[in-house]
Design a protein around this motif. Structure first.
Motif, PDB file in Angstrom:
ATOM      1  N   THR A   1      -3.099   2.311  -1.525  1.00 44.74           N
ATOM      2  CA  THR A   1      -3.386   3.236  -2.628  1.00 44.74           C
ATOM      3  C   THR A   1      -2.067   3.718  -3.199  1.00 44.74           C
ATOM      4  OG1 THR A   1      -5.397   3.964  -1.574  1.00 44.74           O
ATOM      5  CG2 THR A   1      -4.476   5.409  -3.277  1.00 44.74           C
TER       6      THR A   1
ATOM      7  N   ALA B   1       0.375   5.912  -5.990  1.00 42.69           N
ATOM      8  CA  ALA B   1       0.336   7.224  -6.651  1.00 42.69           C
ATOM      9  C   ALA B   1       0.015   7.053  -8.122  1.00 42.69           C
ATOM     10  CB  ALA B   1       1.685   7.924  -6.492  1.00 42.69           C
TER      11      ALA B   1
ATOM     12  N   GLY C   1      -2.069  11.626  -5.756  1.00 42.58           N
ATOM     13  CA  GLY C   1      -2.262  10.676  -4.664  1.00 42.58           C
ATOM     14  C   GLY C   1      -0.966  10.171  -4.074  1.00 42.58           C
ATOM     15  N   GLY C   2       0.116  10.866  -4.311  1.00 43.45           N
ATOM     16  CA  GLY C   2       1.405  10.457  -3.773  1.00 43.45           C
ATOM     17  C   GLY C   2       2.471  11.453  -4.181  1.00 43.45           C
ATOM     18  N   LYS C   3       3.731  11.059  -4.065  1.00 40.77           N
ATOM     19  CA  LYS C   3       4.825  11.940  -4.413  1.00 40.77           C
ATOM     20  C   LYS C   3       5.832  11.234  -5.309  1.00 40.77           C
ATOM     21  CE  LYS C   3       4.577  15.028  -0.431  1.00 40.77           C
ATOM     22  NZ  LYS C   3       5.365  15.728   0.630  1.00 40.77           N
TER      23      LYS C   3
ATOM     24  N   THR D   1       5.320  16.730  -6.116  1.00 38.53           N
ATOM     25  CA  THR D   1       4.282  16.150  -6.973  1.00 38.53           C
ATOM     26  C   THR D   1       4.449  16.499  -8.448  1.00 38.53           C
ATOM     27  OG1 THR D   1       2.852  18.075  -6.570  1.00 38.53           O
ATOM     28  CG2 THR D   1       2.583  16.164  -5.114  1.00 38.53           C
TER      29      THR D   1
ATOM     30  N   GLY E   1       3.213   6.012  -2.728  1.00 37.11           N
ATOM     31  CA  GLY E   1       1.824   6.231  -2.379  1.00 37.11           C
ATOM     32  C   GLY E   1       1.634   6.541  -0.904  1.00 37.11           C
ATOM     33  N   ALA E   2       0.370   6.689  -0.504  1.00 37.87           N
ATOM     34  CA  ALA E   2       0.050   7.020   0.885  1.00 37.87           C
ATOM     35  C   ALA E   2       0.474   5.918   1.844  1.00 37.87           C
ATOM     36  CB  ALA E   2      -1.450   7.294   1.014  1.00 37.87           C
ATOM     37  N   ASP E   3       0.579   4.662   1.349  1.00 38.45           N
ATOM     38  CA  ASP E   3       0.986   3.544   2.213  1.00 38.45           C
ATOM     39  C   ASP E   3       2.502   3.391   2.280  1.00 38.45           C
ATOM     40  OD1 ASP E   3       1.550   2.758  -0.306  1.00 38.45           O
ATOM     41  OD2 ASP E   3       0.440   0.861  -0.234  1.00 38.45           O
ATOM     42  N   ASP E   4       3.242   4.381   1.677  1.00 38.92           N
ATOM     43  CA  ASP E   4       4.698   4.426   1.709  1.00 38.92           C
ATOM     44  C   ASP E   4       5.337   3.365   0.821  1.00 38.92           C
ATOM     45  OD1 ASP E   4       6.826   5.982   2.640  1.00 38.92           O
ATOM     46  OD2 ASP E   4       7.413   4.435   4.085  1.00 38.92           O
TER      47      ASP E   4
END
Length: 386
Positions: A10, A12, A60-62, A85, A107-110
């Motif tokens: 996923t 960002a 959904g991320g940074k 964010t 994203g969340a998966d780096d």
């Protein structure tokens, strides 16, 4: 045997909110795991009003990097909040400017995704400009204010004043005051509570690019800086018909003078008038100051004290009155020799403290630099941020 990954990461989602109309282009990164294009971060224009900071928001991320530059490659700097964010530019987006934004988010998966877009803010309907005094890298007298005259009306005075940063080398207390210039235009002066201390270094940073004055937009920044010279005061006693120059507390010259003729419009002004400029030999015509055809002559050693036409200057035609009577059309006259000496001594910014019973009133704050004739409390009340 390694397990097969069956789910896609996923990424960002990034929203860009700016004061602009926009056209954007996004980069589609390849997902190496899936072998097909990954969903790019979304770039969205939310605001079409010029003169606001650019903001970038990650969902959904940074945010890991935000770079915004104008058409000249100059960066629009900013900072990301503690959560990583939301990024906000330090400055407002300038009108009539095209920006390029390069935004990288994790994203969340780096994994990181970079998007690029361009956007343009609407051109300003009217452009406001200004004139600064004193000029840059000058040395002035202890009474010279920072003075800004605006070409177009300023109805949003507080917004403009927020962008005016004055720095002094010794923490001088002072305040902006909004007045009408003699020309009828809006003007902002910054004066100290008391005369400047000799040696004070003063800078002004007017970060106005992207600011709406209400009468027009500023499309550039301005700056100036100056140094305060010796503590020199010119005291003019029109009752005693004498002018005295005091420098750093000591009297350096005393000059017999003649001021404005008592009664009617030829009287001189009283109060503190600040030397605006040393204009040398100029033509003085009484018709330009509403005195009919009383005079039209070339005048030497002319030192301007007000916009309304009061000078100190050589007046050899009035020699018999020096030291014993006021008999001029409002100016402070003296012999050629004394005028030359005074001209050599004084500098713009030196205060002329004028007193006399038969004068026509006090120098107004907009008639030259008359702010010293306003009490400190009343002057501070003229600030739009008071």
């Amino acid at each position: 045997m390694l397990p097969i990954r069956t789910s896609r990461p996923t990424l960002a989602a990034v929203a860009l909110a700016v004061s602009l109309t926009a056209c954007s282009a996004q980069a589609a990164d390849k997902d190496p795991a899936a072998g097909r294009p990954a969903a790019p971060a979304a770039v969205t224009v939310a605001d079409r009003t010029a003169g606001k900071p650019v903001t970038v928001t990650a969902t959904g991320g940074k945010l890991t990097a935000v770079k915004v530059t104008d058409a000249k490659g100059e960066p629009l700097t900013g900072r990301t909040d503690a959560n990583g964010t939301r990024w906000t530019s330090d400055r407002k987006a300038a009108p009539g400017t095209t920006y390029t934004a390069e935004i990288t988010s994790r994203g969340a998966d780096d994994k990181e995704t970079t998007t690029r877009s361009s956007f343009s803010t609407p051109a300003p309907g009217k452009v406001n400009k200004l004139t600064l005094a004193p000029g840059k890298n000058t040395t002035v007298g202890i009474a010279h204010p920072l003075s800004i005259v605006f070409d177009l009306p300023v109805t949003k005075k507080a917004e403009v004043e927020k962008q005016l940063k004055v720095t002094t080398s010794n923490g001088t207390e002072g305040s902006w005051g909004w007045i009408k210039d003699w020309s009828g235009r809006d003007r902002a002066d910054w004066r100290p509570k008391e005369y400047w201390k000799p040696g004070t270094k003063v800078t002004l940073e007017a970060d106005l690019n992207g600011t709406d004055s209400g009468g027009g937009w500023f499309v550039r920044d301005y700056a100036t800086g100056f140094t305060v010279g010796d503590a020199q005061v010119v005291k003019v006693d029109l009752d005693g018909h004498e002018l005295t120059v005091r420098k750093n507390g000591a009297t350096v010259r005393t000059i017999p003078v003649s001021g404005g003729t008592p009664g009617g419009d030829k009287r001189s002004w009283r109060g503190t008038a600040v030397l605006m400029a040393k204009e040398g030999t100029i033509n003085m015509n009484s018709e330009t100051v509403g005195l009919g055809d009383a005079y039209d002559k070339m005048v030497d050693y002319s030192m301007r004290l007000t916009w309304s036409g009061m000078y100190a200057h050589a007046a050899p035609w009035n020699a018999r009155y020096f030291g014993n009577a006021n008999h001029s059309s409002g100016c402070i006259g003296m012999s050629d020799e004394n005028a030359a000496a005074l001209y050599a001594l004084v500098k713009p910014g030196d205060p002329f403290e004028i007193k006399g019973a038969e004068t026509k009133g006090t120098v107004a704050e907009g008639n030259g630099y008359g702010a010293w004739n306003v009490s400190w409390a009343d002057w501070k009340a003229k600030s739009a941020l008071n």
